[in-house]
Scaffold this motif. Sequence first.
Motif, short mmCIF file in Angstrom:
data_model
loop_
_atom_site.label_atom_id
_atom_site.label_comp_id
_atom_site.label_asym_id
_atom_site.label_seq_id
_atom_site.Cartn_x
_atom_site.Cartn_y
_atom_site.Cartn_z
N PHE A 55 48.94 46.08 32.48
CA PHE A 55 49.05 44.62 32.48
C PHE A 55 48.05 43.96 33.41
O PHE A 55 48.11 42.75 33.64
N LEU A 56 47.12 44.74 33.95
CA LEU A 56 46.10 44.17 34.82
C LEU A 56 45.14 43.30 34.01
O LEU A 56 44.74 43.64 32.89
N LYS A 57 44.76 42.15 34.59
CA LYS A 57 43.84 41.22 33.93
C LYS A 57 42.66 40.95 34.86
O LYS A 57 42.78 41.07 36.09
N ASN A 58 41.56 40.57 34.27
CA ASN A 58 40.37 40.26 35.06
C ASN A 58 39.79 38.92 34.63
O ASN A 58 39.08 38.82 33.63
N HIS A 59 40.18 37.89 35.37
CA HIS A 59 39.61 36.56 35.19
C HIS A 59 39.14 36.07 36.56
O HIS A 59 39.73 35.19 37.17
N ALA A 60 38.07 36.69 37.02
CA ALA A 60 37.62 36.48 38.40
C ALA A 60 37.14 35.05 38.61
O ALA A 60 36.45 34.46 37.78
N GLU A 61 37.53 34.50 39.77
CA GLU A 61 37.07 33.20 40.22
C GLU A 61 36.28 33.39 41.52
O GLU A 61 36.10 34.52 41.97
N ASN A 62 35.84 32.32 42.12
CA ASN A 62 35.15 32.42 43.40
C ASN A 62 36.17 32.63 44.51
O ASN A 62 36.46 31.75 45.33
N VAL A 63 36.74 33.83 44.51
CA VAL A 63 37.81 34.17 45.46
C VAL A 63 37.52 35.53 46.08
O VAL A 63 37.23 36.50 45.38
N ILE A 64 37.59 35.57 47.41
CA ILE A 64 37.53 36.83 48.16
C ILE A 64 38.90 37.03 48.79
O ILE A 64 39.43 36.10 49.41
N THR A 65 39.46 38.21 48.65
CA THR A 65 40.77 38.49 49.24
C THR A 65 40.65 39.57 50.30
O THR A 65 40.02 40.61 50.07
N PHE A 66 41.27 39.30 51.43
CA PHE A 66 41.35 40.28 52.52
C PHE A 66 42.78 40.82 52.54
O PHE A 66 43.73 40.07 52.71
N LEU A 67 42.90 42.12 52.35
CA LEU A 67 44.22 42.74 52.18
C LEU A 67 44.35 43.94 53.11
O LEU A 67 44.16 45.08 52.70
N PRO A 68 44.64 43.71 54.40
CA PRO A 68 44.80 44.85 55.32
C PRO A 68 46.11 45.58 55.06
O PRO A 68 47.07 45.01 54.54
N THR A 69 46.12 46.85 55.41
CA THR A 69 47.31 47.67 55.17
C THR A 69 48.42 47.33 56.15
O THR A 69 48.19 46.74 57.21
N TRP A 70 49.63 47.70 55.78
CA TRP A 70 50.76 47.62 56.70
C TRP A 70 50.78 48.87 57.55
O TRP A 70 50.65 49.98 57.04
N LEU B 211 31.38 31.34 53.31
CA LEU B 211 32.34 30.77 52.35
C LEU B 211 31.94 29.34 51.97
O LEU B 211 31.97 28.96 50.80
N ARG B 212 31.57 28.57 52.97
CA ARG B 212 31.17 27.17 52.71
C ARG B 212 29.90 27.11 51.88
O ARG B 212 29.79 26.33 50.92
N LYS B 213 28.94 27.93 52.22
CA LYS B 213 27.63 27.91 51.55
C LYS B 213 27.74 28.33 50.08
O LYS B 213 27.07 27.76 49.21
N ASN B 214 28.61 29.31 49.80
CA ASN B 214 28.71 29.84 48.44
C ASN B 214 29.90 29.27 47.66
O ASN B 214 30.13 29.67 46.52
N ASN B 215 30.63 28.35 48.32
CA ASN B 215 31.78 27.71 47.66
C ASN B 215 32.81 28.75 47.21
O ASN B 215 33.25 28.75 46.05
N TYR B 216 33.19 29.63 48.13
CA TYR B 216 34.19 30.66 47.84
C TYR B 216 35.47 30.40 48.63
O TYR B 216 35.42 29.97 49.79
#
Length: 463
Positions: free
Chosen positions: A259-274, A311-316
């Motif tokens: 059920f994974l989908k790929n509709h990428a936007e200008n988004v960077i996600t930081f996901l550190p481990t628990w 982020l500001r420069k690349n509008n992300y």
Amino acid sequence: MLNQELQSIEFYFNYHDKYAAAHLVHGWNSRFYWKNDFFIGEEAIIKKSWSSHALVVEKLTKHSLNNTVLSRKKNYKDNFLFERYVDYFESYRNKRIWLFIDRPTTIGDNAEALFRYCANREDGIEKFMIIPDETYYQNFEGVSANIIIYGSFEYKFLLMFAEKVISSTTFWEWVNIDTNIPKYEFKLIVQALSNAQEVFLQHGIIRKTSFSDWYLNSSSKNFDFMITSTEKEYELMRSEDTGFKEKQVQLTGLPRFDFLKNHAENVITFLPTWRIQYSKDDGSYDKHFKESDFFKSINEFLNDENLLELLRKNNYRFIFKIHPKFFVQIEDFDIPEEIEIVSTELSYNEIYEKSAILITDYSSAVVDFAYLKKPIIYYHSIKEEDEENPEYFSYERDGFGEICLSIESVINKVQHYIDNDCLMEEEYVKRVDSFFKYTDKNNSERVYDEILRLPIPNKNKII
């Protein structure tokens, strides 16, 4: 089948050619858990004996059921459930009921994915999805009406008669967190009355051999079946170290991958481990968390001016996906306006779908992102205390992205990906293809077929 109404089983051990009576003790996984002195089997009622080395086996009849269960209901916290169990025993004991649950507090994992795949298949099985509360009903409109709330009476009743409990977490550790009686009191009832088989769908992919030493092995887990997604994971779970039998483990892939989908936007996600060492057992705030190098490294990264300028420069957009167990510490962080914090309001599937780049330290949650062949960056500023076995998994050899040791190198890599349309580099595409056994959309089908092959309990009509 018992030919006599009452029998006994005695246990002895042989020591230097002499037999001595064994003293029976009962742990977490025992049907005689804690104060239980009986449990209902498929054809018999098993009871503790006055002797510490023997058990009483009584043929399951209407009389023995009524006498045993109703006479003991006063010892448990839910008399009404005991009464309904006896009332509906004959009409429900031979129903094929499967319960699907991710966690008591959320959905969106392998159990939900598998439920969506098989909910309406005409196989003679009644399937129910367990949800945290009524706000989740809308998620299943047009899918199934068999949606029940965790901890409700309907949930507890069906659990007593379920053929299988299918969960993305090891189910018995979560049982009764949100019912109206204490967890350990409800576990007594489950162990006494329920014969459900446990199917473990996993929450992710095992990346540490030490996981089998303290958590996933036959001594600590008593499930009937589990799935794996990689050849190495499969071999680890089938090794002598785990103690699992051959048919208990199969290589299928995770249902949620379908059920994974790929509709990428200008988004960077930081996901550190628990990291377990920074969480209190009761989930409360830890005033010392701010003193840890782990906190300092994350806070410094989020506030780096070069990152914010990128982020500001690349509008992300930049999303900090904080683990639910860490959310209690959110007040410790200094969050610039360019950083968005999310915990449960954005699901992992939404994160995977919308993000163009994912940054983590060691989180195994990135495997879903890798499955989509989207760029991953590992920021190893603080070394993980519980290291992997490099022969089993090495970030340098097997990881799905470049390892960065400084904020500057992370920022440079992010800019590189932005400049190249956020495409995963060929080196890491090859690693993805070699890591997973399957990279198709047939994981749910394989899992469903394997579960159907599990033995169906043989329950004769009681008299």
